[in-house]
Design a protein around this motif. Structure first.
Motif, PDB file in Angstrom:
ATOM      1  N   ALA A   1       3.776  -5.865   0.821  1.00  0.00           N
ATOM      2  CA  ALA A   1       3.608  -7.218   1.375  1.00  0.00           C
ATOM      3  C   ALA A   1       4.965  -7.804   1.765  1.00  0.00           C
ATOM      4  O   ALA A   1       5.092  -8.426   2.828  1.00  0.00           O
ATOM      5  CB  ALA A   1       2.900  -8.118   0.364  1.00  0.00           C
ATOM      6  N   ILE A   2       5.975  -7.579   0.920  1.00  0.00           N
ATOM      7  CA  ILE A   2       7.323  -8.052   1.266  1.00  0.00           C
ATOM      8  C   ILE A   2       7.830  -7.308   2.501  1.00  0.00           C
ATOM      9  O   ILE A   2       8.399  -7.915   3.410  1.00  0.00           O
ATOM     10  CB  ILE A   2       8.285  -7.877   0.063  1.00  0.00           C
ATOM     11  CG1 ILE A   2       7.873  -8.812  -1.072  1.00  0.00           C
ATOM     12  CG2 ILE A   2       9.731  -8.144   0.480  1.00  0.00           C
ATOM     13  CD1 ILE A   2       8.602  -8.554  -2.387  1.00  0.00           C
TER      14      ILE A   2
ATOM     15  N   VAL B   1      15.240  -4.024   6.482  1.00  0.00           N
ATOM     16  CA  VAL B   1      14.897  -4.221   5.073  1.00  0.00           C
ATOM     17  C   VAL B   1      13.447  -3.811   4.816  1.00  0.00           C
ATOM     18  O   VAL B   1      13.140  -3.137   3.822  1.00  0.00           O
ATOM     19  CB  VAL B   1      15.148  -5.698   4.645  1.00  0.00           C
ATOM     20  CG1 VAL B   1      14.640  -5.948   3.229  1.00  0.00           C
ATOM     21  CG2 VAL B   1      16.625  -6.036   4.761  1.00  0.00           C
ATOM     22  N   GLY B   2      12.553  -4.201   5.710  1.00  0.00           N
ATOM     23  CA  GLY B   2      11.146  -3.813   5.574  1.00  0.00           C
ATOM     24  C   GLY B   2      10.982  -2.303   5.626  1.00  0.00           C
ATOM     25  O   GLY B   2      10.247  -1.722   4.818  1.00  0.00           O
ATOM     26  N   THR B   3      11.681  -1.668   6.539  1.00  0.00           N
ATOM     27  CA  THR B   3      11.609  -0.205   6.642  1.00  0.00           C
ATOM     28  C   THR B   3      12.166   0.448   5.374  1.00  0.00           C
ATOM     29  O   THR B   3      11.610   1.428   4.888  1.00  0.00           O
ATOM     30  CB  THR B   3      12.369   0.282   7.886  1.00  0.00           C
ATOM     31  OG1 THR B   3      11.791  -0.344   9.050  1.00  0.00           O
ATOM     32  CG2 THR B   3      12.288   1.786   8.034  1.00  0.00           C
ATOM     33  N   ALA B   4      13.241  -0.100   4.827  1.00  0.00           N
ATOM     34  CA  ALA B   4      13.806   0.452   3.584  1.00  0.00           C
ATOM     35  C   ALA B   4      12.812   0.307   2.432  1.00  0.00           C
ATOM     36  O   ALA B   4      12.678   1.221   1.601  1.00  0.00           O
ATOM     37  CB  ALA B   4      15.117  -0.239   3.247  1.00  0.00           C
ATOM     38  N   LEU B   5      12.104  -0.816   2.390  1.00  0.00           N
ATOM     39  CA  LEU B   5      11.096  -0.992   1.338  1.00  0.00           C
ATOM     40  C   LEU B   5       9.952   0.013   1.502  1.00  0.00           C
ATOM     41  O   LEU B   5       9.440   0.542   0.515  1.00  0.00           O
ATOM     42  CB  LEU B   5      10.555  -2.431   1.348  1.00  0.00           C
ATOM     43  CG  LEU B   5      11.524  -3.487   0.812  1.00  0.00           C
ATOM     44  CD1 LEU B   5      10.980  -4.888   1.098  1.00  0.00           C
ATOM     45  CD2 LEU B   5      11.773  -3.295  -0.668  1.00  0.00           C
ATOM     46  N   VAL B   6       9.561   0.278   2.730  1.00  0.00           N
ATOM     47  CA  VAL B   6       8.532   1.302   2.958  1.00  0.00           C
ATOM     48  C   VAL B   6       9.065   2.662   2.515  1.00  0.00           C
ATOM     49  O   VAL B   6       8.352   3.453   1.892  1.00  0.00           O
ATOM     50  CB  VAL B   6       8.086   1.330   4.439  1.00  0.00           C
ATOM     51  CG1 VAL B   6       7.132   2.490   4.700  1.00  0.00           C
ATOM     52  CG2 VAL B   6       7.427  -0.004   4.824  1.00  0.00           C
ATOM     53  N   GLY B   7      10.351   2.932   2.805  1.00  0.00           N
ATOM     54  CA  GLY B   7      10.963   4.186   2.338  1.00  0.00           C
ATOM     55  C   GLY B   7      10.937   4.287   0.814  1.00  0.00           C
ATOM     56  O   GLY B   7      10.642   5.359   0.267  1.00  0.00           O
ATOM     57  N   TRP B   8      11.236   3.200   0.126  1.00  0.00           N
ATOM     58  CA  TRP B   8      11.167   3.189  -1.336  1.00  0.00           C
ATOM     59  C   TRP B   8       9.742   3.502  -1.796  1.00  0.00           C
ATOM     60  O   TRP B   8       9.533   4.300  -2.707  1.00  0.00           O
ATOM     61  CB  TRP B   8      11.624   1.849  -1.911  1.00  0.00           C
ATOM     62  CG  TRP B   8      11.102   1.650  -3.308  1.00  0.00           C
ATOM     63  CD1 TRP B   8      10.086   0.832  -3.696  1.00  0.00           C
ATOM     64  CD2 TRP B   8      11.491   2.376  -4.474  1.00  0.00           C
ATOM     65  NE1 TRP B   8       9.844   0.982  -5.044  1.00  0.00           N
ATOM     66  CE2 TRP B   8      10.693   1.926  -5.551  1.00  0.00           C
ATOM     67  CE3 TRP B   8      12.442   3.352  -4.719  1.00  0.00           C
ATOM     68  CZ2 TRP B   8      10.812   2.417  -6.834  1.00  0.00           C
ATOM     69  CZ3 TRP B   8      12.563   3.847  -6.017  1.00  0.00           C
ATOM     70  CH2 TRP B   8      11.771   3.382  -7.053  1.00  0.00           C
ATOM     71  N   GLN B   9       8.759   2.872  -1.136  1.00  0.00           N
ATOM     72  CA  GLN B   9       7.374   3.082  -1.547  1.00  0.00           C
ATOM     73  C   GLN B   9       6.951   4.537  -1.313  1.00  0.00           C
ATOM     74  O   GLN B   9       6.223   5.114  -2.127  1.00  0.00           O
ATOM     75  CB  GLN B   9       6.437   2.116  -0.809  1.00  0.00           C
ATOM     76  CG  GLN B   9       5.026   2.174  -1.332  1.00  0.00           C
ATOM     77  CD  GLN B   9       4.953   1.912  -2.829  1.00  0.00           C
ATOM     78  OE1 GLN B   9       5.454   0.894  -3.311  1.00  0.00           O
ATOM     79  NE2 GLN B   9       4.345   2.823  -3.571  1.00  0.00           N
ATOM     80  N   VAL B  10       7.395   5.120  -0.213  1.00  0.00           N
ATOM     81  CA  VAL B  10       7.085   6.532   0.043  1.00  0.00           C
ATOM     82  C   VAL B  10       7.671   7.396  -1.080  1.00  0.00           C
ATOM     83  O   VAL B  10       7.002   8.303  -1.588  1.00  0.00           O
ATOM     84  CB  VAL B  10       7.615   6.964   1.434  1.00  0.00           C
ATOM     85  CG1 VAL B  10       7.579   8.477   1.594  1.00  0.00           C
ATOM     86  CG2 VAL B  10       6.794   6.281   2.527  1.00  0.00           C
ATOM     87  N   LEU B  11       8.885   7.095  -1.495  1.00  0.00           N
ATOM     88  CA  LEU B  11       9.495   7.820  -2.616  1.00  0.00           C
ATOM     89  C   LEU B  11       8.696   7.601  -3.907  1.00  0.00           C
ATOM     90  O   LEU B  11       8.464   8.543  -4.670  1.00  0.00           O
ATOM     91  CB  LEU B  11      10.947   7.375  -2.811  1.00  0.00           C
ATOM     92  CG  LEU B  11      11.712   8.055  -3.945  1.00  0.00           C
ATOM     93  CD1 LEU B  11      11.864   9.547  -3.671  1.00  0.00           C
ATOM     94  CD2 LEU B  11      13.075   7.401  -4.127  1.00  0.00           C
ATOM     95  N   ALA B  12       8.251   6.356  -4.122  1.00  0.00           N
ATOM     96  CA  ALA B  12       7.460   6.043  -5.325  1.00  0.00           C
ATOM     97  C   ALA B  12       6.123   6.774  -5.314  1.00  0.00           C
ATOM     98  O   ALA B  12       5.569   7.057  -6.368  1.00  0.00           O
ATOM     99  CB  ALA B  12       7.243   4.534  -5.438  1.00  0.00           C
TER     100      ALA B  12
ATOM    101  N   LEU C   1      -0.206   1.239   9.678  1.00  0.00           N
ATOM    102  CA  LEU C   1      -0.378   2.212   8.595  1.00  0.00           C
ATOM    103  C   LEU C   1       0.077   1.625   7.260  1.00  0.00           C
ATOM    104  O   LEU C   1      -0.589   1.816   6.230  1.00  0.00           O
ATOM    105  CB  LEU C   1       0.377   3.508   8.917  1.00  0.00           C
ATOM    106  CG  LEU C   1      -0.203   4.310  10.087  1.00  0.00           C
ATOM    107  CD1 LEU C   1       0.752   5.428  10.499  1.00  0.00           C
ATOM    108  CD2 LEU C   1      -1.570   4.857   9.764  1.00  0.00           C
ATOM    109  N   VAL C   2       1.168   0.895   7.283  1.00  0.00           N
ATOM    110  CA  VAL C   2       1.630   0.231   6.055  1.00  0.00           C
ATOM    111  C   VAL C   2       0.594  -0.794   5.606  1.00  0.00           C
ATOM    112  O   VAL C   2       0.295  -0.921   4.408  1.00  0.00           O
ATOM    113  CB  VAL C   2       3.010  -0.427   6.287  1.00  0.00           C
ATOM    114  CG1 VAL C   2       3.384  -1.351   5.127  1.00  0.00           C
ATOM    115  CG2 VAL C   2       4.072   0.640   6.486  1.00  0.00           C
ATOM    116  N   GLY C   3      -0.001  -1.510   6.552  1.00  0.00           N
ATOM    117  CA  GLY C   3      -1.032  -2.494   6.220  1.00  0.00           C
ATOM    118  C   GLY C   3      -2.258  -1.856   5.592  1.00  0.00           C
ATOM    119  O   GLY C   3      -2.880  -2.442   4.692  1.00  0.00           O
TER     120      GLY C   3
END
Length: 144
Positions: A20-21, A29-40, A108-110
């Motif tokens: 959501a953030i 920043v949004g793309t980096a957060l998606v990258g973090w989530q992919v890693l998670a 896709l993120v949504g």
């Protein structure tokens, strides 16, 4: 391995928050957060839920606030398959964002955000249901 049923909902709530953030801020920043989530998603998919960053955080919170024994336990396989589903869709979203296809990437993120919200808020895990459906389709019927 059996897991506490509260863990996947906790992880889904964190996933929902991160995505959501990411959707709100978008950009680098949004793309980096998606990258973090992919890693998670990738870590528990590849190595098991005991190595999940959100699962470890859940165990720390559970211990710190003495949440007691789990109300139920469940096999690890369905939530792990759900992590794989999240990895595939969020990973495709990340690739789309990095390739400049921002509308597709955020759609896709949504989707991952919506499914994480569904699990966090209702306990319904679409990935787990897909796993169980696939298992039923692979198992020969013993009736009739």
């Amino acid at each position: 391995m059996l897991i506490d049923v509260r863990g996947p909902r906790f992880a889904a709530a964190l996933t929902m928050t991160v995505l959501a953030i990411a959707l709100t801020v978008q950009g680098p920043v949004g793309t980096a957060l998606v990258g973090w989530q992919v890693l998670a998603f990738a870590v528990p998919t590849l190595f098991g839920l005991r190595y999940s960053p959100y699962g470890n955080l859940f165990r720390a919170v559970k211990h710190r606030f003495d949440l007691g024994p789990p109300p139920e336990v469940e096999p690890e396989a369905p939530p792990r398959f759900a992590q794989l589903c999240g990895l595939v869709v969020a990973g495709a979203g990340l690739v789309a964002l990095l390739a400049g296809a921002e509308v597709l990437g955020w759609i896709l993120v949504g989707i991952v955000l919506a499914l994480s919200a569904l699990l966090a808020l209702t306990g319904i895990c679409v990935g787990c249901e897909l796993y169980l459906l696939g298992k039923r389709l692979r198992t020969p019927s013993t009736a009739g």
